[in-house]
Every structure is written in C-alpha cells, then in structure tokens.
Enzyme design. Structure first.
Site, short mmCIF file in Angstrom:
data_model
loop_
_atom_site.label_atom_id
_atom_site.label_comp_id
_atom_site.label_asym_id
_atom_site.label_seq_id
_atom_site.Cartn_x
_atom_site.Cartn_y
_atom_site.Cartn_z
N LYS A 24 0.83 -1.20 0.00
CA LYS A 24 0.00 0.00 0.00
C LYS A 24 0.87 1.25 0.00
CE LYS A 24 -3.90 -2.34 2.14
NZ LYS A 24 -4.65 -2.67 3.36
N GLN A 68 -4.51 -1.44 9.63
CA GLN A 68 -4.48 -2.76 9.00
C GLN A 68 -5.12 -3.79 9.94
OE1 GLN A 68 -3.40 -3.37 5.79
NE2 GLN A 68 -4.21 -5.42 6.06
N ASP A 91 -10.51 3.46 4.19
CA ASP A 91 -10.99 2.07 4.10
C ASP A 91 -12.51 2.01 4.10
OD1 ASP A 91 -9.19 0.06 3.68
OD2 ASP A 91 -8.67 -0.23 5.80
#
Ligand code: NDP
Length: 262
Positions: A24, A68, A91
């Site tokens: 990422k 994460q 997200d």
C-alpha cells in the site's frame, strides 16, 4: 499545491499484513502520494493506539488513515475504527461512512468492493436488472459489495454460511461475487454460462500458492469474465485505496460533493 498523504498503521507482526501494508505504501509513492507505515509492537495498548490515531487525524498533511486488520486480540477493533476521522477513513469502515453508503450519500466506500465495481465498469457489464449473488456478508466486503450493486440497480442476493442450496443460487447469477475465504468453494458448475465472476478470496493452497474462492480452471470455461487470484481483485483494492485517498484529499481541500461521488 501538495501531495495527498496516506498513513497506514500496523500493529503486531502478522506476515500477510506486513506484505499488504508494504504494498500500500509503495503504491502511494509510485503514484506520487506520500505513503507512510507506522509499525507498532503486538503489545501496544488500546490507549496508545488511540493516541496515535488521534494524532494522525489532527495533522493537516494526512488525508487518509488506515488501520491494518486484523488487530491483535487484546485490542477492541470496533472502538479503534471509531477513532478514525470519517473524512480520512479511506478504508470506509467507520460507521458514519458505512451509513452514508447505506443511504446512498457520497462517501468513502470500502476499497475491495469499490475495486470490483471498477472492474465491472471497465468490462462494460450491464448491471441494471441483472441478477447478482454476493457470497459472504462481512462488513468489509460482502455487505458493501451488495449495496454498491444495488446502487447500480442490480437485483442482489447475499449468501453466507447458513444459506441453503448455494450452488443453485449461484447458478442463477449474472454477476457472481465470491468473498468467503474457502479455496475453490465455487465450482464451475455453479457458474451460469456467460456470467461475470469476481473472486475476492485469498487462500493459501496446500502447495503454498495463493488461490481464490472459485475453482478458476472450471469456472473460466463458463464465465464471460472472471478475475484470477492473484492479480484480479487484489491490485484493484490497492488502486481504489489510492482513489479514496485522493478523494479524501479533494474533499478536505473543499471540492464540491459532486466531485466526491462514487
Ligand atoms: P470473513 O471471514 O469476514 O467473511 C466470510 C464470509 O463468508 C462470511 O459472511 C461467512 O458467513 C461466509 N462463509 C463462510 N463459509 C461459507 C460457506 N461454506 N458458504 C457460504 N458462505 C460462507 O471474510 P472477509 O469478507 O474479510 O474476506 C473474504 C475473503 O476475501 C478472504 O479470503 C479474504 O482474505 C479475502 N479478501 C481479499 C481482499 C482483496 O483485496 N482481494 C480484501 C479483503 C478480503 P457467516 O457470516 O455466516 O459466517
């Protein structure tokens, strides 16, 4: 006048997560964005993690903040996600953004389902009135996927571990999305000829290789479009993370909601 910036927070040393966060941050840098990974030990406490997230969300150069998952068990995942500023929640996991998706308002939608929608758009798959079956009902893939398909006027069914006659259900789908986490669950015979199959699953086979939830070699014989694993939905998830970071930066810079829409 400035680069969009994404900050990724990783707690602990989960091997798969290490790879994801590295990819990422690398993708950000390749696209000309700032990508930074904050690595915290597995022993990090809830107040320590919350303090880091609050600090990041108060910084002007931080457009996207991502935690994460999965987190180590002693941390309260929902409470952690609640701390992320919804405007920086690239997200799309904050309840405010999930709610906005539900009621069809401009939002930051979860990256994996967003990536699936981009694939469908690119392939020119007609969604209006199409039968779509989403296998899996998680908050990060299955549910938002169903909502995005519904937004495009597909007729959507969501299946899960208690669903009866899953094979027959899948065989009616013009668009079939598998987001389960069971290698090869969806067999070729479950695929309607000419259907579009999106395989979200990432599983490690007995030989150590990555495989999806769909028995690819069987399903490709019947599908019009099918995504491989690896190399299908995974890279799109990262691309859409960058898209969301850019979108968050735009919005924070005062662009109008129309330019912020999905
Ligand atoms: P979850 O484990 O949160 O959800 C799995 C879902 O599958 C649940 O709704 C579960 O049902 C359902 N399920 C389990 N077994 C069956 C079965 N035998 N038949 C029908 N449904 C079943 O997983 P995620 O949604 O987080 O992820 C799904 C997969 O996608 C995983 O392999 C994950 O690694 C991958 N993934 C890939 C991404 C990418 O970038 N490509 C990003 C995110 C995830 P129930 O709710 O009843 O338990």
């Amino acid at each position: 006048g400035r680069r969009p910036g994404l900050d990724v927070v990783l707690v602990g040393d989960d091997a798969a997560s290490q790879v994801y966060v590295r990819n990422k941050a690398k993708a950000c840098e390749e696209a000309g964005m700032r990508g930074e990974v904050h690595r915290l030990p597995a022993t990090t406490t809830q107040p320590e993690l919350v303090a880091l997230l609050r600090g990041l969300c108060a910084r002007d150069d931080v457009d996207g903040v991502l935690v994460q998952l999965p987190l180590p068990r002693h941390l309260d995942e929902a409470a952690v996600l609640d701390v992320v500023d919804p405007a920086r929640d690239v997200d799309g996991f904050h309840p405010v953004n999930a709610g906005a998706l539900l009621v069809g308002r401009p939002t930051l939608a979860p990256c994996t389902p967003l990536g699936c929608m981009r694939l469908l758009e690119h392939a020119g798959v007609a969604l209006e009135g199409a039968r779509a079956v989403v296998v899996g009902r998680s908050n990060i893939v299955g549910k938002p996927m169903a909502l995005l398909l519904l937004q495009r006027s597909a007729t959507v069914t969501v299946a899960h571990s208690r669903t009866r006659e899953l094979a027959q259900l899948c065989a009616e789908a013009d668009v079939l999305v598998a987001a389960v986490g069971r290698a090869g669950l969806v067999r070729g015979a479950w695929v309607k000829p000419g259907a579009t199959v999106l395989d979200v699953g990432i599983n490690r086979g007995a030989d150590g290789k990555l495989v999806g939830d769909v028995a690819f070699d069987e399903a490709r014989e019947r599908a019009a479009w099918i995504t491989p694993v690896p190399g299908g939905v995974g890279p799109m998830t990262i691309a859409c993370l960058l898209e969301n970071t850019l979108r968050a930066a735009w919005r924070r810079a005062g662009y109008a909601p129309a330019e912020f829409s999905l």
